[in-house]
Design a protein around this motif. Structure first.
Motif, PDB file in Angstrom:
ATOM      1  N   LYS A  41       0.836  -1.203   0.000  1.00 40.41           N
ATOM      2  CA  LYS A  41       0.000   0.000   0.000  1.00 40.41           C
ATOM      3  C   LYS A  41       0.867   1.248   0.000  1.00 40.41           C
ATOM      4  O   LYS A  41       1.978   1.257   0.542  1.00 40.41           O
ATOM      5  N   SER A  42       0.341   2.266  -0.620  1.00 46.21           N
ATOM      6  CA  SER A  42       1.025   3.557  -0.643  1.00 46.21           C
ATOM      7  C   SER A  42       0.857   4.231   0.701  1.00 46.21           C
ATOM      8  O   SER A  42      -0.230   4.209   1.303  1.00 46.21           O
ATOM      9  N   ILE A  43       1.934   4.850   1.208  1.00 51.24           N
ATOM     10  CA  ILE A  43       1.852   5.465   2.539  1.00 51.24           C
ATOM     11  C   ILE A  43       2.084   6.973   2.514  1.00 51.24           C
ATOM     12  O   ILE A  43       1.843   7.647   3.517  1.00 51.24           O
ATOM     13  N   LEU A  44       2.568   7.525   1.390  1.00 49.73           N
ATOM     14  CA  LEU A  44       2.828   8.959   1.309  1.00 49.73           C
ATOM     15  C   LEU A  44       2.180   9.535   0.054  1.00 49.73           C
ATOM     16  O   LEU A  44       1.988   8.836  -0.940  1.00 49.73           O
ATOM     17  N   TYR A  45       1.858  10.837   0.122  1.00 45.26           N
ATOM     18  CA  TYR A  45       1.185  11.494  -0.985  1.00 45.26           C
ATOM     19  C   TYR A  45       2.140  12.163  -1.970  1.00 45.26           C
ATOM     20  O   TYR A  45       1.946  12.129  -3.166  1.00 45.26           O
ATOM     21  N   ASP A  46       3.157  12.832  -1.470  1.00 43.04           N
ATOM     22  CA  ASP A  46       4.020  13.605  -2.369  1.00 43.04           C
ATOM     23  C   ASP A  46       5.477  13.416  -2.002  1.00 43.04           C
ATOM     24  O   ASP A  46       5.810  12.789  -0.995  1.00 43.04           O
ATOM     25  N   ARG A  76      -3.464   7.564   6.284  1.00 37.14           N
ATOM     26  CA  ARG A  76      -3.844   7.198   7.650  1.00 37.14           C
ATOM     27  C   ARG A  76      -3.219   5.848   7.994  1.00 37.14           C
ATOM     28  O   ARG A  76      -3.313   4.887   7.222  1.00 37.14           O
ATOM     29  N   CYS A  77      -2.581   5.772   9.150  1.00 38.06           N
ATOM     30  CA  CYS A  77      -1.909   4.541   9.562  1.00 38.06           C
ATOM     31  C   CYS A  77      -2.740   3.778  10.590  1.00 38.06           C
ATOM     32  O   CYS A  77      -3.195   2.673  10.335  1.00 38.06           O
ATOM     33  N   SER A  78      -2.955   4.410  11.729  1.00 43.80           N
ATOM     34  CA  SER A  78      -3.706   3.757  12.795  1.00 43.80           C
ATOM     35  C   SER A  78      -4.391   4.817  13.636  1.00 43.80           C
ATOM     36  O   SER A  78      -3.732   5.737  14.136  1.00 43.80           O
ATOM     37  N   ASN A 115      14.236   3.075  13.774  1.00 43.02           N
ATOM     38  CA  ASN A 115      13.303   2.910  14.890  1.00 43.02           C
ATOM     39  C   ASN A 115      12.242   1.895  14.483  1.00 43.02           C
ATOM     40  O   ASN A 115      12.127   1.516  13.323  1.00 43.02           O
ATOM     41  N   SER A 116      11.478   1.427  15.429  1.00 44.95           N
ATOM     42  CA  SER A 116      10.562   0.317  15.181  1.00 44.95           C
ATOM     43  C   SER A 116       9.103   0.742  15.156  1.00 44.95           C
ATOM     44  O   SER A 116       8.222  -0.095  15.227  1.00 44.95           O
ATOM     45  N   SER A 117       8.837   2.036  15.059  1.00 44.62           N
ATOM     46  CA  SER A 117       7.454   2.492  15.038  1.00 44.62           C
ATOM     47  C   SER A 117       6.771   2.037  13.757  1.00 44.62           C
ATOM     48  O   SER A 117       7.340   2.106  12.660  1.00 44.62           O
ATOM     49  N   THR A 118       5.549   1.576  13.870  1.00 44.76           N
ATOM     50  CA  THR A 118       4.807   1.092  12.711  1.00 44.76           C
ATOM     51  C   THR A 118       4.406   2.239  11.800  1.00 44.76           C
ATOM     52  O   THR A 118       4.418   2.108  10.574  1.00 44.76           O
ATOM     53  N   CYS A 119       4.071   3.381  12.383  1.00 46.74           N
ATOM     54  CA  CYS A 119       3.559   4.510  11.602  1.00 46.74           C
ATOM     55  C   CYS A 119       4.628   5.565  11.338  1.00 46.74           C
ATOM     56  O   CYS A 119       4.665   6.142  10.258  1.00 46.74           O
TER      57      CYS A 119
END
Length: 375
Positions: free
Chosen positions: A62-67, A92-94, A123-127
């Motif tokens: 899935k795409s996670i960023l717009y620009d 939107r992540c969570s 780092n291990s952050s999901t978002c």
């Protein structure tokens, strides 16, 4: 598009890092695929989607960023210059949290051009995803720091000699000191104005050399006029200093006494008072200003050799964000040396002024004025 960007450590060109063959920079965990300065080609096999980064593979992609227009921050570390590219416009992540991507690139001239090495998850952050790597294209293409490193012995000798001369002989060498201070002040302001405001971000490298030459010429021209019209310069400098002092004291404690509506009146009165003092006590102004400025230049020259003194832009950034933990202990040591040298220089200049044919004077050195500045 991030064609070029300037930061506190210099000017950068990130376009060689853009992947143009349909590939991307990959981080195995969390299966991140992203590009720099260019959108991905058919991210997740969706030709109508425009994104610089995706996460996941196959049906989970899935795409996670717009620009692809990140914000930048650069800073000096023990391992070299680090550039932080922050992509904040994400899907939107969570819950109410959106995806963000931080790319930290350390300047490494040994890495082949257009490549990034040692890309890893930092780092291990999901978002809030952060990755780090090293690249030659993360090194500034032009910076005053590079200029300083290349001609370090020359800058060290010039700063040390001029600094010690100003510290101990500021009043005696009044006209030379005025020229130097005027040239440095106007030259640096011209450089900052052109570099930070007027110069387009896609300027070629030669434009920075032209900027440097123009700034030096402006400094020399201004320094000669400062010497010629020094009395007016003292008045103007005093008025400016009075305004700054009014703001400083008001924010420190006078806001409890003086209503804010009268702040402008207080600033005007302080400006007038300091302008008058500068006019009648010009020797005092010369001794204190040359003692402090000369001490700073001399100790700064020593720091060129031994290190441990952050750049003035780094110090400014630290103070603006109140991140005092990043101030090294060596800076405090240098500050103590500057104070010690400045006090010594002011005392010696006072003694010289007091004893040369003025043995009958009983006033305090810093309160006694003469025409020494006009000789």
């Amino acid at each position: 598009m991030c064609i070029r960007d300037r930061g506190t450590e210099g000017m950068y060109d990130f376009t060689p890092l853009a992947k143009t063959d349909g590939s991307c920079y990959r981080v195995p965990d969390p299966k991140l695929c992203f590009n720099i300065c260019k959108l991905l080609s058919n991210p997740c096999n969706y030709p109508n989607v425009h994104s610089p980064a995706t996460i996941g593979e196959g049906s989970n992609c899935k795409s996670i960023l717009y620009d692809d227009d990140p914000t930048y921050n650069d800073y000096q570390t023990e391992n070299g210059v680090v550039v932080n590219m922050f992509f904040g416009n994400g899907e939107r992540c969570s819950g109410d949290v959106n995806y963000t991507l931080n790319v930290f690139l350390t300047c490494d001239p040994d890495v082949p051009a257009s490549q990034v090495r040692f890309m890893k998850l930092s780092n291990s952050s999901t978002c809030q995803i952060a990755v780090a790597g090293r690249a030659a294209d993360a090194c500034p293409i032009f910076s005053l720091g590079w200029l300083l490193d290349k001609y370090l012995p020359l800058f060290t000798l010039v700063f040390l000699g001029a600094g010690l001369g100003m510290t101990f002989y500021g009043l005696r060498l009044f006209r030379y000191v005025l020229f130097l201070l005027g040239a440095l002040t106007i030259g640096i302001l011209t450089l900052l104005l052109i570099y930070q405001v007027l110069l387009p971000t896609n300027s070629p490298k030669w434009a920075f050399w032209v900027t440097l030459v123009v700034s030096v010429a402006a400094g020399i021209f201004s320094g000669s006029y400062v010497v010629k019209y020094h009395r007016y310069c003292f008045v103007l400098a005093g008025a400016y200093l009075g305004t700054l002092l009014a703001l400083f004291f008001f924010n420190l404690f006078l806001f409890r006494i003086i209503p804010e509506d009268y702040l402008k009146v207080f600033m005007i009165l302080m400006a007038i008072a300091c302008a008058i003092l500068n006019y009648f006590y010009k020797d005092t102004v010369i001794i204190i200003s040359t003692g402090v400025t000369g001490a700073y230049m001399a100790i700064r020259a020593i720091s060129f050799v031994f290190g441990g003194f952050p750049s003035e832009m780094q110090i400014y950034h630290i103070l603006m964000v109140n991140d005092y933990d990043k101030i090294p202990w060596t800076l405090n040591a240098y500050f103590c040396l500057i104070v010690f040298l400045a006090v010594g220089g002011i005392y010696i200049q006072c003694q010289e002024k007091y004893t040369e044919g003025k043995d009958d004077i009983t006033y305090s050195c810093l309160l006694y004025t003469s025409d020494a500045a006009d000789d």
